[in-house]
Design a protein around this motif. Structure first.
Motif, PDB file in Angstrom:
ATOM      1  N   SER A 105      34.819 -12.607  33.513  1.00  0.00           N
ATOM      2  CA  SER A 105      35.832 -11.721  33.199  1.00  0.00           C
ATOM      3  C   SER A 105      35.931 -11.596  31.643  1.00  0.00           C
ATOM      4  O   SER A 105      34.818 -11.772  31.218  1.00  0.00           O
ATOM      5  N   ALA A 106      36.881 -11.023  31.056  1.00  0.00           N
ATOM      6  CA  ALA A 106      36.816 -10.638  29.736  1.00  0.00           C
ATOM      7  C   ALA A 106      36.734 -11.856  28.839  1.00  0.00           C
ATOM      8  O   ALA A 106      36.249 -12.073  27.737  1.00  0.00           O
ATOM      9  N   ALA A 107      37.194 -13.257  29.626  1.00  0.00           N
ATOM     10  CA  ALA A 107      37.450 -14.245  28.848  1.00  0.00           C
ATOM     11  C   ALA A 107      35.752 -15.145  28.646  1.00  0.00           C
ATOM     12  O   ALA A 107      35.806 -16.040  28.116  1.00  0.00           O
ATOM     13  N   ASP A 108      34.665 -14.455  29.539  1.00  0.00           N
ATOM     14  CA  ASP A 108      33.626 -15.040  29.401  1.00  0.00           C
ATOM     15  C   ASP A 108      32.332 -14.528  28.630  1.00  0.00           C
ATOM     16  O   ASP A 108      31.346 -14.720  28.750  1.00  0.00           O
ATOM     17  N   THR A 109      32.932 -14.118  27.409  1.00  0.00           N
ATOM     18  CA  THR A 109      32.214 -13.380  26.538  1.00  0.00           C
ATOM     19  C   THR A 109      31.118 -14.374  25.762  1.00  0.00           C
ATOM     20  O   THR A 109      30.172 -13.861  25.024  1.00  0.00           O
ATOM     21  N   THR A 110      31.667 -15.648  25.679  1.00  0.00           N
ATOM     22  CA  THR A 110      30.585 -16.541  24.994  1.00  0.00           C
ATOM     23  C   THR A 110      29.170 -16.610  25.891  1.00  0.00           C
ATOM     24  O   THR A 110      28.075 -17.299  25.263  1.00  0.00           O
ATOM     25  N   GLN A 111      28.863 -16.020  27.051  1.00  0.00           N
ATOM     26  CA  GLN A 111      27.674 -16.115  27.928  1.00  0.00           C
ATOM     27  C   GLN A 111      26.990 -15.081  27.818  1.00  0.00           C
ATOM     28  O   GLN A 111      26.115 -14.831  28.681  1.00  0.00           O
ATOM     29  N   ILE A 112      27.643 -13.988  27.262  1.00  0.00           N
ATOM     30  CA  ILE A 112      26.744 -12.872  27.474  1.00  0.00           C
ATOM     31  C   ILE A 112      26.085 -12.157  26.076  1.00  0.00           C
ATOM     32  O   ILE A 112      26.203 -12.792  25.262  1.00  0.00           O
ATOM     33  N   ALA A 113      25.334 -10.992  26.471  1.00  0.00           N
ATOM     34  CA  ALA A 113      24.606 -10.597  25.264  1.00  0.00           C
ATOM     35  C   ALA A 113      25.327  -9.663  24.341  1.00  0.00           C
ATOM     36  O   ALA A 113      26.398  -9.178  24.921  1.00  0.00           O
ATOM     37  N   PRO A 114      25.131  -9.393  22.887  1.00  0.00           N
ATOM     38  CA  PRO A 114      25.909  -8.613  22.185  1.00  0.00           C
ATOM     39  C   PRO A 114      26.277  -7.361  22.866  1.00  0.00           C
ATOM     40  O   PRO A 114      27.566  -6.801  22.640  1.00  0.00           O
ATOM     41  N   VAL A 115      25.432  -6.791  23.385  1.00  0.00           N
ATOM     42  CA  VAL A 115      25.637  -5.332  23.903  1.00  0.00           C
ATOM     43  C   VAL A 115      26.819  -5.265  25.061  1.00  0.00           C
ATOM     44  O   VAL A 115      27.622  -4.403  25.240  1.00  0.00           O
ATOM     45  N   ASP A 116      26.533  -6.498  25.699  1.00  0.00           N
ATOM     46  CA  ASP A 116      27.388  -6.394  26.794  1.00  0.00           C
ATOM     47  C   ASP A 116      28.911  -6.884  26.519  1.00  0.00           C
ATOM     48  O   ASP A 116      30.095  -6.502  27.110  1.00  0.00           O
ATOM     49  N   HIS A 117      29.194  -7.280  25.250  1.00  0.00           N
ATOM     50  CA  HIS A 117      30.533  -7.514  24.628  1.00  0.00           C
ATOM     51  C   HIS A 117      31.271  -6.409  24.510  1.00  0.00           C
ATOM     52  O   HIS A 117      32.587  -5.992  24.587  1.00  0.00           O
ATOM     53  N   LEU A 118      30.458  -5.074  24.010  1.00  0.00           N
ATOM     54  CA  LEU A 118      31.087  -3.872  23.804  1.00  0.00           C
ATOM     55  C   LEU A 118      31.256  -3.168  25.254  1.00  0.00           C
ATOM     56  O   LEU A 118      32.424  -2.622  25.212  1.00  0.00           O
ATOM     57  N   VAL A 119      30.659  -3.450  26.282  1.00  0.00           N
ATOM     58  CA  VAL A 119      31.156  -3.108  27.549  1.00  0.00           C
ATOM     59  C   VAL A 119      32.117  -3.893  28.171  1.00  0.00           C
ATOM     60  O   VAL A 119      33.130  -3.188  28.630  1.00  0.00           O
ATOM     61  N   PHE A 120      32.321  -4.998  27.913  1.00  0.00           N
ATOM     62  CA  PHE A 120      33.440  -5.674  28.336  1.00  0.00           C
ATOM     63  C   PHE A 120      34.411  -5.534  27.900  1.00  0.00           C
ATOM     64  O   PHE A 120      35.508  -5.464  28.228  1.00  0.00           O
ATOM     65  N   ALA A 121      34.609  -5.239  26.440  1.00  0.00           N
ATOM     66  CA  ALA A 121      35.768  -4.669  25.647  1.00  0.00           C
ATOM     67  C   ALA A 121      35.984  -3.381  26.209  1.00  0.00           C
ATOM     68  O   ALA A 121      37.325  -2.990  26.182  1.00  0.00           O
ATOM     69  N   HIS A 122      35.300  -2.479  26.589  1.00  0.00           N
ATOM     70  CA  HIS A 122      35.509  -1.219  27.174  1.00  0.00           C
ATOM     71  C   HIS A 122      36.221  -1.294  28.551  1.00  0.00           C
ATOM     72  O   HIS A 122      37.436  -0.673  28.835  1.00  0.00           O
ATOM     73  N   LEU A 123      35.730  -2.378  29.192  1.00  0.00           N
ATOM     74  CA  LEU A 123      36.244  -2.063  30.657  1.00  0.00           C
ATOM     75  C   LEU A 123      37.718  -2.723  30.434  1.00  0.00           C
ATOM     76  O   LEU A 123      38.541  -2.400  31.028  1.00  0.00           O
ATOM     77  N   HIS A 124      37.938  -3.930  29.401  1.00  0.00           N
ATOM     78  CA  HIS A 124      39.259  -4.519  29.426  1.00  0.00           C
ATOM     79  C   HIS A 124      40.310  -3.668  28.818  1.00  0.00           C
ATOM     80  O   HIS A 124      41.212  -3.419  29.248  1.00  0.00           O
ATOM     81  N   ALA A 125      39.778  -2.728  27.851  1.00  0.00           N
ATOM     82  CA  ALA A 125      40.765  -1.736  27.290  1.00  0.00           C
ATOM     83  C   ALA A 125      41.209  -0.661  28.307  1.00  0.00           C
ATOM     84  O   ALA A 125      42.227  -0.145  28.104  1.00  0.00           O
ATOM     85  N   ALA A 126      40.265  -0.463  29.397  1.00  0.00           N
ATOM     86  CA  ALA A 126      40.546   0.411  30.259  1.00  0.00           C
ATOM     87  C   ALA A 126      41.569  -0.296  31.578  1.00  0.00           C
ATOM     88  O   ALA A 126      41.838   0.564  32.396  1.00  0.00           O
ATOM     89  N   GLY A 127      41.758  -1.646  31.365  1.00  0.00           N
ATOM     90  CA  GLY A 127      42.494  -1.981  32.283  1.00  0.00           C
ATOM     91  C   GLY A 127      41.580  -2.645  33.765  1.00  0.00           C
ATOM     92  O   GLY A 127      42.215  -2.782  34.739  1.00  0.00           O
ATOM     93  N   LEU A 128      40.362  -2.567  33.475  1.00  0.00           N
ATOM     94  CA  LEU A 128      39.360  -2.639  34.653  1.00  0.00           C
ATOM     95  C   LEU A 128      39.072  -4.063  34.603  1.00  0.00           C
ATOM     96  O   LEU A 128      38.452  -4.823  35.811  1.00  0.00           O
ATOM     97  N   LEU A 129      39.280  -4.977  33.856  1.00  0.00           N
ATOM     98  CA  LEU A 129      38.546  -6.174  33.458  1.00  0.00           C
ATOM     99  C   LEU A 129      39.629  -7.163  33.182  1.00  0.00           C
ATOM    100  O   LEU A 129      40.341  -7.208  32.176  1.00  0.00           O
ATOM    101  N   HIS A 130      39.743  -8.076  34.084  1.00  0.00           N
ATOM    102  CA  HIS A 130      41.007  -9.199  33.890  1.00  0.00           C
ATOM    103  C   HIS A 130      40.486  -9.893  32.313  1.00  0.00           C
ATOM    104  O   HIS A 130      39.411  -9.896  32.068  1.00  0.00           O
ATOM    105  N   PRO A 131      41.507 -10.210  31.750  1.00  0.00           N
ATOM    106  CA  PRO A 131      41.255 -11.356  30.415  1.00  0.00           C
ATOM    107  C   PRO A 131      40.658 -12.755  30.913  1.00  0.00           C
ATOM    108  O   PRO A 131      40.729 -13.118  31.983  1.00  0.00           O
TER     109      PRO A 131
END
Length: 131
Positions: A105-131
């Motif tokens: 989920s969006a809360a799991d960003t401590t475990q991912i690569a930097p570019v994935d942070h951008l993708v997760f933020a994009h998905l979260h902003a679009a309402g597709l990824l839970h907090p």
């Protein structure tokens, strides 16, 4: 510049991520293109090799292209990750270098690569990824 194509598979507000053998960071599934491959060709090949499922190329839809510092690389080495959604058939199973599949989920960003942070933020902003 590292050029990667990634698959975005969402389920219940989480995104599928993978961890390679011997690594402690999760990455969106996909990989580098081979000479002459299109984005979709790369996506189909990489996902089959890594996750043992078949992507339906007719359903591939561009989600976005993201650039960031490449994880584990010297400063200034960037990764450009072109992301696609697509339907698949088969059972998701780690293969080759993949040790683990996980839904994040969006809360799991401590475990991912930097570019994935951008993708997760994009998905979260679009309402597709839970907090």
């Amino acid at each position: 510049m590292i050029d990667k194509v990634a698959w975005i598979e969402l389920s219940d507000g989480r995104v599928l991520s993978t961890r390679s053998k011997g690594k402690d960071t999760y990455y969106l599934p996909g990989g580098k293109r081979e000479p002459g491959e299109s984005d979709v060709d790369t996506l189909v090949r990489e996902i089959s090799e890594e996750l043992s499922v078949q992507i339906d190329p007719k359903t591939a839809a561009h989600l976005g292209t993201f650039e960031a510092q490449a994880h584990g690389q010297p400063p200034g080495v960037l990764i450009r990750m072109t992301c696609y959604t697509a339907q698949y058939s088969g059972t998701l199973t780690p293969a080759n270098e993949i040790a683990e599949l996980i839904w994040l989920s969006a809360a799991d960003t401590t475990q991912i690569a930097p570019v994935d942070h951008l993708v997760f933020a994009h998905l979260h902003a679009a309402g597709l990824l839970h907090p």
